[in-house]
Design a protein around this motif. Structure first.
Motif, short mmCIF file in Angstrom:
data_model
loop_
_atom_site.label_atom_id
_atom_site.label_comp_id
_atom_site.label_asym_id
_atom_site.label_seq_id
_atom_site.Cartn_x
_atom_site.Cartn_y
_atom_site.Cartn_z
N ASP A 30 -28.36 61.36 -14.17
CA ASP A 30 -28.25 62.81 -13.93
C ASP A 30 -27.19 63.43 -14.82
O ASP A 30 -27.37 64.53 -15.36
N HIS B 32 -23.44 67.21 -6.16
CA HIS B 32 -24.46 67.12 -7.22
C HIS B 32 -24.94 68.50 -7.67
O HIS B 32 -25.11 68.74 -8.88
N ASP C 265 -23.83 69.81 -12.34
CA ASP C 265 -24.56 70.22 -13.54
C ASP C 265 -24.00 71.51 -14.11
O ASP C 265 -23.80 71.64 -15.33
N SER D 45 -27.80 66.18 -17.81
CA SER D 45 -27.07 67.45 -17.91
C SER D 45 -26.48 67.62 -19.30
O SER D 45 -26.58 68.69 -19.91
N HIS E 78 -22.06 60.28 -8.58
CA HIS E 78 -23.15 60.88 -9.35
C HIS E 78 -23.94 59.81 -10.08
O HIS E 78 -23.36 58.85 -10.61
N LYS F 207 -29.20 68.48 -21.67
CA LYS F 207 -29.70 69.84 -21.46
C LYS F 207 -28.83 70.86 -22.15
O LYS F 207 -29.32 71.90 -22.64
#
Length: 234
Positions: free
Chosen positions: A201, A146, A150, A205, A197, A208
């Motif tokens: 999340d 993890h 990202d 990512s 995963h 982001k």
């Protein structure tokens, strides 16, 4: 990332590279081929092909494949790269395993009239450079913990002008239990760590790094689970 986590990642990459260049190569070449395999391997073959077919259907539905440059990161034996090239895309394919890349090149030579629009390289994700319309990375994040996933998603996004397509093993309670049960039964085919995963999340990512999920799908067979996300630059 702590020193211990960095060491774990380096160890994971070394294990994965050595595995797919040695004992794992013949096993996965057969799984991704047409040779006779056992029922578990056949189920994984069907699941992986479903994931590949889903991505191909998405791309073909847009009716512009011949205009696109596509990076296939973690191409394996070319299951996706070759049909993309057949459809007219300019394909840049890579894999951490030299043997996998060699097998992909052999299959491409057999399947394509020429190799003008497909290029293969032995590289891991961190080494990838360039700019492509679309970056595709199928079933590779399973090798990344993890903490590193990202960063890897960010790197893939930096290479994509328009679109990123990812598939990964989704982390759910049910699958976590199955994985735990499987850990009690070590065997010769279990040679690399497998990281699941959480979908939220992975989406976080992508967002982001400036991408928004547009399409999603789930491949689910008895032994193969893969969530597929297509995200476009927002």
């Amino acid at each position: 990332m702590t020193l211990a986590e960095e060491k774990t990642l380096v160890d994971d990459k070394t294990i994965v590279k050595d595995y797919f260049n040695q004992t794992g190569f013949d096993r996965w070449r057969k799984i991704y081929g047409t040779d006779e395999v056992n029922r578990v391997q056949l189920d994984i073959r069907k699941g992986h092909q479903q994931t590949v077919d889903t991505v191909l259907d998405w791309l073909k539905a847009d009716n512009n494949l011949s205009e696109l440059s596509i990076c296939d990161a973690g191409c394996g034996v070319g299951s996706l790269s070759i049909p993309l090239a057949q459809a007219g895309a300019q394909v840049f394919a890579s894999d951490i395993s030299e043997k996998m890349v060699g097998e992909a090149q052999t299959r491409a030579q057999d399947a394509l009239k020429n190799l003008d629009n497909i290029q293969f390289n032995a590289q891991d994700l961190e080494q990838l450079e360039g700019e492509y319309h679309s970056v595709i990375c199928l079933d590779v994040l399973i090798h990344y913990p993890h903490e590193k996933a990202d960063e890897m998603i960010g790197h893939l996004c930096s290479l994509a002008k328009s679109r990123v397509i990812l598939s990964f093993a989704p982390k759910t309670c049910a699958l976590a239990i199955l994985k735990k049960i499987g850990s009690f039964f070590p065997g010769p085919s279990k040679t690399t760590r497998a990281y699941m995963h959480k979908e939220k999340d992975v989406i976080a990512s992508l967002e982001k790094y400036g991408f928004k999920v547009e399409r999603n799908a789930m491949t689910k067979t008895r032994f193969y689970y893969s969530r597929i996300l297509e995200a476009t630059r927002s």
